[in-house]
Motif scaffolding. Structure first.
Motif, mmCIF file in Angstrom:
data_model
loop_
_atom_site.group_PDB
_atom_site.id
_atom_site.type_symbol
_atom_site.label_atom_id
_atom_site.label_comp_id
_atom_site.label_asym_id
_atom_site.label_seq_id
_atom_site.Cartn_x
_atom_site.Cartn_y
_atom_site.Cartn_z
ATOM 1 N N SER A 1 -28.965 -48.450 -42.679
ATOM 2 C CA SER A 1 -30.323 -48.840 -41.975
ATOM 3 C C SER A 1 -30.041 -49.564 -40.545
ATOM 4 N N SER A 2 -30.354 -48.727 -39.709
ATOM 5 C CA SER A 2 -30.171 -49.026 -38.273
ATOM 6 C C SER A 2 -31.230 -48.802 -37.207
ATOM 7 N N ALA A 3 -31.314 -49.531 -36.327
ATOM 8 C CA ALA A 3 -32.204 -49.256 -35.126
ATOM 9 C C ALA A 3 -31.670 -48.241 -34.192
ATOM 10 N N LEU A 4 -30.299 -48.020 -34.355
ATOM 11 C CA LEU A 4 -29.548 -47.164 -33.252
ATOM 12 C C LEU A 4 -30.010 -45.727 -33.207
ATOM 13 N N GLY A 5 -29.986 -44.976 -32.272
ATOM 14 C CA GLY A 5 -30.232 -43.654 -32.168
ATOM 15 C C GLY A 5 -29.039 -42.713 -32.683
ATOM 16 N N ASP A 6 -29.222 -41.462 -33.352
ATOM 17 C CA ASP A 6 -28.005 -41.050 -33.702
ATOM 18 C C ASP A 6 -26.729 -40.933 -32.895
ATOM 19 N N HIS A 7 -27.086 -40.558 -31.656
ATOM 20 C CA HIS A 7 -25.916 -40.329 -30.535
ATOM 21 C C HIS A 7 -25.195 -41.790 -30.509
ATOM 22 N N ARG A 8 -26.164 -42.764 -30.388
ATOM 23 C CA ARG A 8 -25.347 -44.174 -30.365
ATOM 24 C C ARG A 8 -24.771 -44.789 -31.538
ATOM 25 N N LEU A 9 -25.235 -44.406 -32.877
ATOM 26 C CA LEU A 9 -24.414 -44.683 -34.096
ATOM 27 C C LEU A 9 -23.023 -43.937 -34.195
ATOM 28 N N ALA A 10 -23.143 -42.713 -33.549
ATOM 29 C CA ALA A 10 -21.852 -41.943 -33.714
ATOM 30 C C ALA A 10 -20.993 -42.454 -32.729
ATOM 31 N N TRP A 11 -21.511 -42.786 -31.346
ATOM 32 C CA TRP A 11 -20.376 -43.457 -30.574
ATOM 33 C C TRP A 11 -19.808 -44.747 -31.280
ATOM 34 N N GLU A 12 -20.708 -45.713 -31.854
ATOM 35 C CA GLU A 12 -20.213 -46.818 -32.598
ATOM 36 C C GLU A 12 -19.129 -46.581 -33.288
ATOM 37 N N LEU A 13 -19.568 -45.700 -34.383
ATOM 38 C CA LEU A 13 -18.500 -45.069 -35.434
ATOM 39 C C LEU A 13 -17.279 -44.690 -34.820
ATOM 40 N N ASN A 14 -17.353 -43.836 -33.825
ATOM 41 C CA ASN A 14 -16.079 -43.350 -33.119
ATOM 42 C C ASN A 14 -15.190 -44.602 -32.320
ATOM 43 N N THR A 15 -15.802 -45.543 -31.813
ATOM 44 C CA THR A 15 -15.291 -46.539 -31.310
ATOM 45 C C THR A 15 -14.637 -47.457 -32.489
ATOM 46 N N SER A 16 -15.281 -48.016 -33.347
ATOM 47 C CA SER A 16 -14.753 -48.819 -34.254
ATOM 48 C C SER A 16 -13.964 -48.508 -35.496
ATOM 49 N N LEU A 17 -14.262 -47.158 -35.610
ATOM 50 C CA LEU A 17 -13.253 -46.504 -36.824
ATOM 51 C C LEU A 17 -12.265 -45.623 -36.307
ATOM 52 N N SER A 18 -12.317 -45.395 -34.757
ATOM 53 C CA SER A 18 -11.198 -44.308 -34.230
ATOM 54 C C SER A 18 -11.440 -43.107 -35.286
ATOM 55 N N VAL A 19 -12.681 -42.665 -34.934
ATOM 56 C CA VAL A 19 -12.964 -41.391 -35.565
ATOM 57 C C VAL A 19 -13.684 -40.460 -34.458
ATOM 58 N N GLY A 20 -13.880 -39.216 -34.488
ATOM 59 C CA GLY A 20 -14.209 -38.312 -33.576
ATOM 60 C C GLY A 20 -15.544 -37.550 -33.914
ATOM 61 N N PHE A 21 -16.931 -38.289 -34.338
ATOM 62 C CA PHE A 21 -18.070 -37.547 -34.551
ATOM 63 C C PHE A 21 -18.184 -36.827 -33.407
ATOM 64 N N GLN A 22 -18.912 -35.475 -33.681
ATOM 65 C CA GLN A 22 -19.412 -34.580 -32.665
ATOM 66 C C GLN A 22 -20.594 -34.053 -33.056
ATOM 67 N N LYS A 23 -21.405 -33.749 -32.311
ATOM 68 C CA LYS A 23 -22.861 -33.093 -32.591
ATOM 69 C C LYS A 23 -22.587 -31.660 -33.281
ATOM 70 N N ALA A 24 -22.889 -31.160 -34.437
ATOM 71 C CA ALA A 24 -22.713 -29.896 -34.825
ATOM 72 C C ALA A 24 -23.585 -28.973 -34.002
ATOM 73 N N HIS A 25 -22.841 -27.683 -33.828
ATOM 74 C CA HIS A 25 -23.479 -26.792 -32.909
ATOM 75 C C HIS A 25 -24.830 -26.189 -33.940
ATOM 76 N N VAL A 26 -24.529 -26.023 -35.171
ATOM 77 C CA VAL A 26 -25.491 -25.203 -36.043
ATOM 78 C C VAL A 26 -26.151 -26.373 -37.089
ATOM 79 N N PRO A 27 -27.327 -26.565 -36.807
ATOM 80 C CA PRO A 27 -28.061 -27.409 -37.802
ATOM 81 C C PRO A 27 -27.901 -26.782 -39.243
ATOM 82 N N PHE A 28 -28.054 -27.764 -40.280
ATOM 83 C CA PHE A 28 -28.071 -27.113 -41.561
ATOM 84 C C PHE A 28 -29.635 -26.960 -42.187
ATOM 85 N N THR A 29 -30.089 -26.159 -43.009
ATOM 86 C CA THR A 29 -31.314 -25.825 -43.312
ATOM 87 C C THR A 29 -31.589 -26.180 -44.739
ATOM 88 N N LEU A 30 -32.682 -26.899 -45.066
ATOM 89 C CA LEU A 30 -32.984 -27.215 -46.226
ATOM 90 C C LEU A 30 -34.355 -26.973 -46.668
#
Length: 141
Positions: free
Chosen positions: A23-52
């Motif tokens: 649960s977060s008020a952050l946008g997806d790009h900002r949350l990915a950046w926060e995760l990358n910074t604090s966890l030393s990971v490398g989230f990147q936006k996927a080129h192809v979305p998944f369909t459901l």
């Protein structure tokens, strides 16, 4: 007399993996950046979305972020729950994101939950498993 052939059918069990609802008020790009910074990971936006399929059986496309590290044997997906004026998981519509830990040999789940709860902009984190959801099979590997 013909001989009866025996056929052995082997079914692979689906491997269960953890999913963290965020649960977060952050946008997806900002949350990915926060995760990358604090966890030393490398989230990147996927080129192809998944369909459901949604509840009306109409196929919907969902964007997500992916972190994959072969050295750490980690494969994580970050999916925003509310996209295109629809809710991906109606049973958990109050949650804003899902962090899917498809492969995780680096982080203990409780440690990861605690780190996520300490992030700026994260209000709450809830643990689930892949058996609680039907969508995990639709993510592009």
């Amino acid at each position: 007399m013909t001989r009866v052939k025996k056929i052995k059918l082997e079914l692979e069990e689906e491997i269960e993996f953890p999913i963290l609802g965020i649960s977060s008020a952050l946008g997806d790009h900002r949350l990915a950046w926060e995760l990358n910074t604090s966890l030393s990971v490398g989230f990147q936006k996927a080129h192809v979305p998944f369909t459901l399929p949604n509840k009306n059986r109409k196929m919907m496309s969902y964007e997500y972020y992916i972190h994959e590290n072969e050295d750490d044997q980690c494969k994580f997906f970050l999916v925003k729950n509310k996209q295109q004026a629809s809710v991906l998981f109606t049973q958990n519509e109050r949650l804003d994101f899902f962090l899917i830990l498809r492969e995780n040999y680096k982080y203990g789940i409780q440690d990861l939950i605690n780190k996520l709860r300490d992030l700026n902009g994260v209000v709450a984190v809830f643990p689930f498993t892949s058996s609680d959801f039907e969508f995990s099979e639709y993510l592009n590997d």
